[in-house]
Design a protein around this motif. Structure first.
Motif, PDB file in Angstrom:
ATOM      1  N   SER A  47       8.553  12.159-102.470  1.00 14.84           N
ATOM      2  CA  SER A  47       8.336  10.855-103.178  1.00 14.84           C
ATOM      3  C   SER A  47       9.474   9.332-102.408  1.00 14.84           C
ATOM      4  O   SER A  47       9.376   8.379-102.780  1.00 14.84           O
ATOM      5  CB  SER A  47       8.568  11.787-104.479  1.00 14.84           C
ATOM      6  OG  SER A  47       9.027  10.829-105.600  1.00 14.84           O
ATOM      7  N   THR A  48      10.235  10.448-102.609  1.00 19.12           N
ATOM      8  CA  THR A  48      11.996   8.658-102.184  1.00 19.12           C
ATOM      9  C   THR A  48      11.453   8.442-100.622  1.00 19.12           C
ATOM     10  O   THR A  48      11.694   7.249-101.201  1.00 19.12           O
ATOM     11  CB  THR A  48      13.158  10.379-101.665  1.00 19.12           C
ATOM     12  OG1 THR A  48      13.560  11.141-102.826  1.00 19.12           O
ATOM     13  CG2 THR A  48      14.607   9.079-101.179  1.00 19.12           C
ATOM     14  N   SER A  50       8.439   7.471-100.286  1.00 16.77           N
ATOM     15  CA  SER A  50       7.200   6.814-100.985  1.00 16.77           C
ATOM     16  C   SER A  50       7.657   5.160-101.391  1.00 16.77           C
ATOM     17  O   SER A  50       7.300   4.104-101.449  1.00 16.77           O
ATOM     18  CB  SER A  50       6.502   7.097-101.537  1.00 16.77           C
ATOM     19  OG  SER A  50       5.959   6.715-102.455  1.00 16.77           O
ATOM     20  N   GLN A  51       9.042   5.496-102.303  1.00 10.93           N
ATOM     21  CA  GLN A  51       9.640   4.351-103.161  1.00 10.93           C
ATOM     22  C   GLN A  51      10.287   3.786-102.565  1.00 10.93           C
ATOM     23  O   GLN A  51      11.519   2.902-102.566  1.00 10.93           O
ATOM     24  CB  GLN A  51      10.318   5.663-104.235  1.00 10.93           C
ATOM     25  CG  GLN A  51       9.244   6.351-105.275  1.00 10.93           C
ATOM     26  CD  GLN A  51      10.354   6.800-106.184  1.00 10.93           C
ATOM     27  OE1 GLN A  51      11.038   6.698-106.099  1.00 10.93           O
ATOM     28  NE2 GLN A  51       9.801   7.904-106.917  1.00 10.93           N
ATOM     29  N   THR A  52      11.150   4.339-101.219  1.00 11.82           N
ATOM     30  CA  THR A  52      11.888   3.637-100.670  1.00 11.82           C
ATOM     31  C   THR A  52      11.504   4.100 -98.829  1.00 11.82           C
ATOM     32  O   THR A  52      11.757   3.942 -98.113  1.00 11.82           O
ATOM     33  CB  THR A  52      13.627   3.968-100.821  1.00 11.82           C
ATOM     34  OG1 THR A  52      13.086   5.178-100.094  1.00 11.82           O
ATOM     35  CG2 THR A  52      14.079   3.751-101.712  1.00 11.82           C
ATOM     36  N   PRO A  53       9.980   2.566 -98.678  1.00 13.93           N
ATOM     37  CA  PRO A  53      10.068   2.827 -97.415  1.00 13.93           C
ATOM     38  C   PRO A  53      10.689   2.606 -96.523  1.00 13.93           C
ATOM     39  O   PRO A  53      11.078   1.088 -96.365  1.00 13.93           O
ATOM     40  CB  PRO A  53       9.059   1.804 -97.555  1.00 13.93           C
ATOM     41  CG  PRO A  53       8.601   1.589 -98.768  1.00 13.93           C
ATOM     42  CD  PRO A  53       9.516   2.200 -99.795  1.00 13.93           C
ATOM     43  N   GLU A  64      20.064  12.522-101.503  1.00 10.79           N
ATOM     44  CA  GLU A  64      19.801  13.690-101.577  1.00 10.79           C
ATOM     45  C   GLU A  64      20.803  14.201-101.390  1.00 10.79           C
ATOM     46  O   GLU A  64      20.304  16.043-101.786  1.00 10.79           O
ATOM     47  CB  GLU A  64      18.391  14.118-100.642  1.00 10.79           C
ATOM     48  CG  GLU A  64      16.963  13.268-101.180  1.00 10.79           C
ATOM     49  CD  GLU A  64      17.126  13.501-102.281  1.00 10.79           C
ATOM     50  OE1 GLU A  64      16.967  14.162-103.299  1.00 10.79           O
ATOM     51  OE2 GLU A  64      16.142  12.223-102.735  1.00 10.79           O
ATOM     52  N   GLU A 110       0.137  11.516-103.901  1.00 10.01           N
ATOM     53  CA  GLU A 110      -1.197  11.024-104.203  1.00 10.01           C
ATOM     54  C   GLU A 110      -1.596  11.893-105.376  1.00 10.01           C
ATOM     55  O   GLU A 110      -2.273  12.319-106.965  1.00 10.01           O
ATOM     56  CB  GLU A 110      -1.835  10.037-104.061  1.00 10.01           C
ATOM     57  CG  GLU A 110      -3.405   9.369-105.169  1.00 10.01           C
ATOM     58  CD  GLU A 110      -4.211   8.383-105.189  1.00 10.01           C
ATOM     59  OE1 GLU A 110      -4.448   8.016-105.297  1.00 10.01           O
ATOM     60  OE2 GLU A 110      -4.334   7.744-103.851  1.00 10.01           O
ATOM     61  N   ARG A 113       0.326  13.904-108.008  1.00 13.09           N
ATOM     62  CA  ARG A 113       1.191  12.871-108.810  1.00 13.09           C
ATOM     63  C   ARG A 113      -0.125  12.641-109.949  1.00 13.09           C
ATOM     64  O   ARG A 113       0.024  13.205-111.120  1.00 13.09           O
ATOM     65  CB  ARG A 113       1.346  11.270-108.445  1.00 13.09           C
ATOM     66  CG  ARG A 113       2.305  10.953-107.880  1.00 13.09           C
ATOM     67  CD  ARG A 113       3.515   9.980-107.285  1.00 13.09           C
ATOM     68  NE  ARG A 113       4.262  10.101-107.139  1.00 13.09           N
ATOM     69  CZ  ARG A 113       4.918   9.161-105.928  1.00 13.09           C
ATOM     70  NH1 ARG A 113       3.842   7.808-106.040  1.00 13.09           N
ATOM     71  NH2 ARG A 113       5.843   8.955-105.226  1.00 13.09           N
TER      72      ARG A 113
END
Length: 147
Positions: A47-48, A50-53, A64, A110, A113
């Motif tokens: 997830s991290t 994904s949010q900060t490619p 983390e 995905e 989620r």
């Protein structure tokens, strides 16, 4: 000097924190049935990323709150599973290459989620219309608190 917090606000804060804790736990449990068998830590790392490619391993470890060698082990596991890949090295520092989700990693994330969202949507669909509207109204104030 700060004004004292009213007892009603303290009671509401305790109740809200407790309720949110239980809801988040149930949502997380929906991800636990993930067919890929990922640990909670690996799901959080996906997830991290994904949010900060393009995030670097050291920066991810700091975010983390993990030691570098521990994070390196997690990254190697995620790479071996085909969930993440390293971006092309930074031209300024060839030792640094950012982390990206692979297509497989994006699909797994995905799926997790969607499973969580669908569980929550099924629960929300069971509410009476006035309950759903009350939640919609509460979202306005929860968003204000979160800003």
């Amino acid at each position: 000097m700060e004004k004292p917090v009213p007892q009603e606000a303290i009671a509401l804060a305790d109740e809200l924190r407790n309720v949110l804790h239980h809801v988040f736990r149930r949502i997380r449990q929906e991800g636990d049935s993930d067919p890929s068998g990922l640990s909670l830590q690996h799901r959080m790392l996906l997830s991290t990323i994904s949010q900060t490619p393009g995030i670097g391993v050291a920066e991810l470890a700091r975010m983390e709150k993990l030691r570098g060698p521990t994070m390196s082990g997690h990254i190697k596991s995620l790479e071996a599973a085909g969930l993440i890949r390293r971006d092309t090295p930074d031209p300024e520092d060839r030792r640094r290459s950012g982390l990206l989700l692979s297509e497989h990693g994006a699909a797994v994330l995905e799926d997790i989620r969607n499973r969580r969202r669908d569980w929550l949507a099924r629960k929300l669909a069971q509410l009476p219309p006035e309950g759903a509207q009350a939640l919609r109204n509460a979202l306005i104030y929860l968003n204000e608190i979160g800003e």
